[in-house]
Design an enzyme around this catalytic site. Structure first.
Site, PDB file in Angstrom:
ATOM      1  N   CYS A  86       0.866  -1.180   0.000  1.00 51.48           N
ATOM      2  CA  CYS A  86       0.000   0.000   0.000  1.00 51.48           C
ATOM      3  C   CYS A  86       0.902   1.230   0.000  1.00 51.48           C
ATOM      4  O   CYS A  86       2.094   1.117  -0.267  1.00 51.48           O
ATOM      5  CB  CYS A  86      -0.987  -0.023   1.172  1.00 51.48           C
ATOM      6  SG  CYS A  86      -0.287   0.159   2.817  1.00 51.48           S
TER       7      CYS A  86
ATOM      8  N   ARG B  77      -3.419  -0.825   5.170  1.00 51.35           N
ATOM      9  CA  ARG B  77      -3.928  -1.932   4.353  1.00 51.35           C
ATOM     10  C   ARG B  77      -2.951  -3.082   4.186  1.00 51.35           C
ATOM     11  O   ARG B  77      -3.329  -4.246   4.373  1.00 51.35           O
ATOM     12  CB  ARG B  77      -4.342  -1.409   2.969  1.00 51.35           C
ATOM     13  CG  ARG B  77      -5.502  -0.437   3.028  1.00 51.35           C
ATOM     14  CD  ARG B  77      -5.747   0.205   1.682  1.00 51.35           C
ATOM     15  NE  ARG B  77      -4.643   1.120   1.367  1.00 51.35           N
ATOM     16  CZ  ARG B  77      -4.516   1.778   0.226  1.00 51.35           C
ATOM     17  NH1 ARG B  77      -5.395   1.588  -0.744  1.00 51.35           N
ATOM     18  NH2 ARG B  77      -3.518   2.607   0.029  1.00 51.35           N
TER      19      ARG B  77
ATOM     20  N   ASP C  56      -8.480   3.336   1.100  1.00 52.90           N
ATOM     21  CA  ASP C  56      -7.500   3.558   2.171  1.00 52.90           C
ATOM     22  C   ASP C  56      -8.208   4.011   3.447  1.00 52.90           C
ATOM     23  O   ASP C  56      -8.771   5.107   3.493  1.00 52.90           O
ATOM     24  CB  ASP C  56      -6.497   4.618   1.727  1.00 52.90           C
ATOM     25  CG  ASP C  56      -5.306   4.730   2.660  1.00 52.90           C
ATOM     26  OD1 ASP C  56      -5.369   4.218   3.801  1.00 52.90           O
ATOM     27  OD2 ASP C  56      -4.295   5.333   2.241  1.00 52.90           O
TER      28      ASP C  56
END
Length: 155
Positions: free
Chosen positions: A8, A14, A125
């Site tokens: 990420c 994440r 996100d």
């Protein structure tokens, strides 16, 4: 052994969640010995930091031990180290494609494996959305399709 890197932007939300959820799922499937799972970020903004408290809370709620995690950044040599590089979203995939030379079928956005859920840009996100539960749901849903994808590639 198959090496998988989840990526990420900052490696605090994440991708560490994906790393630990996948490790746990593989353990439950009796296949953890066949895989090495890591995570990294395309930016170096959080290098050396712990994961976001929202990610840690989700993992704690799943009884997944994430102690010892330290955020790191993707490095050019990761293209050779990992068999699969799995981006959390399209923007990070684009950054990875510029940074690394890797066979396109082995570098992709994780939600490409979940077309029925209609997340073509990837996992949102939670740093921005605040929705760590959505991230958890998408990443848990991706474990089985990811293993199926890897298995199909190795045949």
């Amino acid at each position: 052994m198959t090496h998988i890197l989840f990526v990420c932007l900052g490696n605090i939300c994440r991708s560490p969640m994906a790393e630990f959820i996948m490790k746990q799922w593989l353990t439950e499937q009796g296949q953890s010995h066949l895989f090495h799972i890591d995570s990294a970020g395309t930016s170096g903004w959080h290098n050396g930091e712990d994961m976001h408290c929202g990610t840690a809370d989700i993992l704690d709620g799943l009884n997944i031990d994430s102690r010892g995690f330290v955020s790191s950044q993707v490095r050019p040599q990761d293209a050779e180290k990992y068999d699969y590089i799995v981006a959390m979203d399209a923007n990070n995939l684009q950054t990875l494609q510029q940074l690394l030379t890797k066979d396109a079928q082995h570098m992709f956005v994780i939600t490409d494996l979940l077309p029925e859920l209609n997340y073509p840009q990837g996992v949102p996100d939670p740093w921005h959305t605040g929705d760590f539960e959505e991230t958890k749901r998408l990443l848990q849903a991706s474990c089985k399709p990811l293993l199926a994808h890897i298995t199909a590639q190795s045949v």
